[in-house]
Design a protein around this motif. Structure first.
Motif, PDB file in Angstrom:
ATOM      1  N   ALA A  85      27.969  33.556  45.933  1.00 36.17           N
ATOM      2  CA  ALA A  85      29.505  33.467  45.521  1.00 36.17           C
ATOM      3  C   ALA A  85      30.041  34.733  45.034  1.00 36.17           C
ATOM      4  O   ALA A  85      31.217  35.001  45.249  1.00 36.17           O
ATOM      5  CB  ALA A  85      29.711  32.103  44.775  1.00 36.17           C
ATOM      6  N   TYR A  89      33.025  36.715  46.399  1.00 32.26           N
ATOM      7  CA  TYR A  89      34.359  36.915  45.436  1.00 32.26           C
ATOM      8  C   TYR A  89      34.608  38.513  45.496  1.00 32.26           C
ATOM      9  O   TYR A  89      35.915  38.774  45.737  1.00 32.26           O
ATOM     10  CB  TYR A  89      33.933  36.490  44.227  1.00 32.26           C
ATOM     11  N   ASN A  93      38.547  38.961  46.823  1.00 37.01           N
ATOM     12  CA  ASN A  93      39.344  39.103  45.936  1.00 37.01           C
ATOM     13  C   ASN A  93      40.143  40.241  45.735  1.00 37.01           C
ATOM     14  O   ASN A  93      39.890  41.257  45.763  1.00 37.01           O
ATOM     15  CB  ASN A  93      38.777  38.646  44.541  1.00 37.01           C
ATOM     16  N   LEU A 110      36.637  27.718  52.374  1.00 35.51           N
ATOM     17  CA  LEU A 110      35.946  28.544  51.488  1.00 35.51           C
ATOM     18  C   LEU A 110      36.420  27.831  49.775  1.00 35.51           C
ATOM     19  O   LEU A 110      35.710  27.991  48.974  1.00 35.51           O
ATOM     20  CB  LEU A 110      36.807  29.922  51.585  1.00 35.51           C
ATOM     21  N   ARG A 111      37.603  27.501  49.887  1.00 29.59           N
ATOM     22  CA  ARG A 111      38.209  27.101  48.514  1.00 29.59           C
ATOM     23  C   ARG A 111      37.342  25.493  48.134  1.00 29.59           C
ATOM     24  O   ARG A 111      37.016  25.250  47.042  1.00 29.59           O
ATOM     25  CB  ARG A 111      39.782  26.610  48.438  1.00 29.59           C
ATOM     26  N   TYR A 114      33.998  26.913  46.712  1.00 33.31           N
ATOM     27  CA  TYR A 114      33.904  27.248  45.168  1.00 33.31           C
ATOM     28  C   TYR A 114      34.049  25.989  44.308  1.00 33.31           C
ATOM     29  O   TYR A 114      33.722  26.055  43.116  1.00 33.31           O
ATOM     30  CB  TYR A 114      35.255  28.259  45.005  1.00 33.31           C
ATOM     31  N   PRO A 121      38.206  30.251  43.105  1.00 29.42           N
ATOM     32  CA  PRO A 121      37.915  30.950  44.356  1.00 29.42           C
ATOM     33  C   PRO A 121      38.625  32.253  44.228  1.00 29.42           C
ATOM     34  O   PRO A 121      39.427  32.471  43.344  1.00 29.42           O
ATOM     35  CB  PRO A 121      38.491  30.117  45.435  1.00 29.42           C
TER      36      PRO A 121
END
Length: 452
Positions: A85, A89, A93, A110-111, A114, A121
């Protein structure tokens, strides 16, 4: 640490997941793949790829093997999503995200992933969904716009359905589509320049004719382009003879003739090379784009809104009975001529322009398509007129008819006009198309006079 404001790279990414087999079952990520792309040079800077062990191993049966080659044993020994993760990220991000159908699928999955590990996320600086973008800008040149179809269209090989391979294929597809669109835009500029050239020299010719009517100077032309609205279609650019003046060629493009005025031996096909080995086809009559007029055609079926254009608006068409055996034979002949220019080894399904369904239709039918304004503006390019049925003759339709103006896409209002059983005088062009799955001739209405 690099701030998110300085992260200019585009992150192409793709997920491979399980497919729910029972109600209430969620998706599980099995693989994550990504590449970072320099937006200025369009080159890959770095990549990351990993299999992922789902948090619930019940998603995997002992005999589980995905069509993409991901085995249950390989996934079981892979890291969990919580273990990757941080890396995911850091990749995503604050960067622009790109992928095929990511807005509806990958971003959602993906959301969810997380949320399952109680982590916020990553957030994108922007998103580029190539499915939505290419459907809008590239059109339906490549059929259903699936990644496998797009890859086959550009000769990029078969889709492997593995995350990193699919991401790189997606990147190549976007670059190829951008090249096509750039070349189309270049052609539009060439057309605009040609039209300015036509107008400029036509004005000079008119001045010369007025000043000295005896001494007229014809201006030869190597090639004359069709108006810009023909570019989104499959109409070919027309090559005129060197003895034709620009002003003559420009005026002749607007001629409509009846089937009885057409000489069959004078029908030819102009074929111009297009992109990636494809061709543009134009049906000509005496070296002029063939445009036909047919009066008092009975409407069999009203407006169809089944298909959408690149902007999601309905492509309108309606079906009329063929009331002329001459026109029926003519369109069949055009079909046969155009069909010869489709690759014989392709998988195209040729769709005849004349529809014949014994036992259902009592006569052959054709489908007429309405033209819409290119781009994001609303409005119809087909001229639509209303005419009282009591008018003396169809030949004087344009004199007794009243033009209707529609400023927006009011399909309901138009549908009420094209009632089955009513009659219409149609002025239409023949627009050959050649897609990966099907090919044929589309009849595009330039002007319609509806009787009431």
């Amino acid at each position: 640490m690099v701030s998110t404001a300085d992260r200019s790279e585009i992150a192409f990414f793709d997920l491979e997941t399980t497919i729910p087999t029972r109600p209430g079952q969620s998706y599980a990520i099995l693989e994550f793949g990504s590449i970072l792309v320099c937006p200025k040079k369009l080159i890959e800077l770095e990549s990351y790829n990993t299999l992922v062990r789902p948090h619930d191993l019940s998603f995997l049966s002992p005999n589980f093997v995905r069509a993409n080659g991901i085995t249950a044993d390989a996934v079981v020994s892979a890291p969990t999503f919580s273990e990757i993760a941080d890396r995911v990220y850091d990749i995503l991000n604050g960067r622009v995200w790109a992928g095929h159908n990511i807005l509806r699928f990958d971003c959602v999955r993906l959301r969810e992933a997380y949320a399952q590990i109680n982590r916020p996320p990553p957030e994108p600086k922007g998103t580029i969904d190539s499915l939505a973008l290419l459907t809008q800008r590239f059109g339906r040149r490549a059929g259903d716009m699936k990644m496998a179809t797009l890859a086959a269209y550009f000769g990029l090989g078969r889709q492997s359905h593995r995350s990193l391979d699919d991401v790189r294929m997606n990147f190549e597809v976007v670059k190829h589509c951008a090249t096509v669109l750039f070349l189309v835009i270049s052609q539009v500029f060439s057309i605009i320049i040609s039209l300015f050239y036509i107008q400029f020299h036509s004005n000079i010719l008119l001045i010369q004719e007025s000043a000295n009517p005896v001494e007229q100077i014809p201006i030869p032309v190597e090639s004359v382009y069709l108006p810009p609205e023909s570019i989104p279609s499959n109409e070919a650019m027309v090559e005129d003879s060197s003895s034709t003046t620009l002003s003559d060629a420009f005026n002749k493009q607007s001629e409509f003739i009846t089937s009885t005025e057409i000489s069959r031996p004078s029908i030819t096909v102009s074929v111009a090379p297009f992109l990636h080995g494809s061709q543009r086809i134009q049906i000509l009559h005496r070296d002029i784009p063939l445009q036909i007029r047919c009066d008092a055609m009975r409407i069999r079926f009203g407006l169809s809104t089944k298909f959408l254009d690149h902007a999601g608006r309905p492509r309108l068409s309606f079906v009329v009975d063929l009331n002329s055996s001459d026109l029926c034979d003519l369109l069949d002949a055009c079909d046969n001529i155009a069909k010869r220019f489709v690759d014989s080894d392709s998988n195209h399904e040729w769709r005849p322009v004349v529809s014949r369904k014994p036992g259902f239709y009592d006569s052959p039918t054709i489908r007429l398509h309405l033209r819409t304004i290119a781009g994001d503006s609303s409005g119809w390019m087909t001229e639509i007129y209303h005419k009282q049925s009591s008018s003396s003759s169809s030949s004087s339709s344009s004199l007794s008819a009243q033009q209707l103006v529609y400023s927006n896409y009011d399909v309901i209002e138009l549908d009420a006009l094209f009632r089955p059983g009513s009659f219409v005088d149609a002025y239409f062009s023949l627009d050959p198309y050649n897609y990966p799955q099907n090919a044929g001739i589309r009849l595009v209405a330039k002007k319609l006079i509806v009787h009431y």
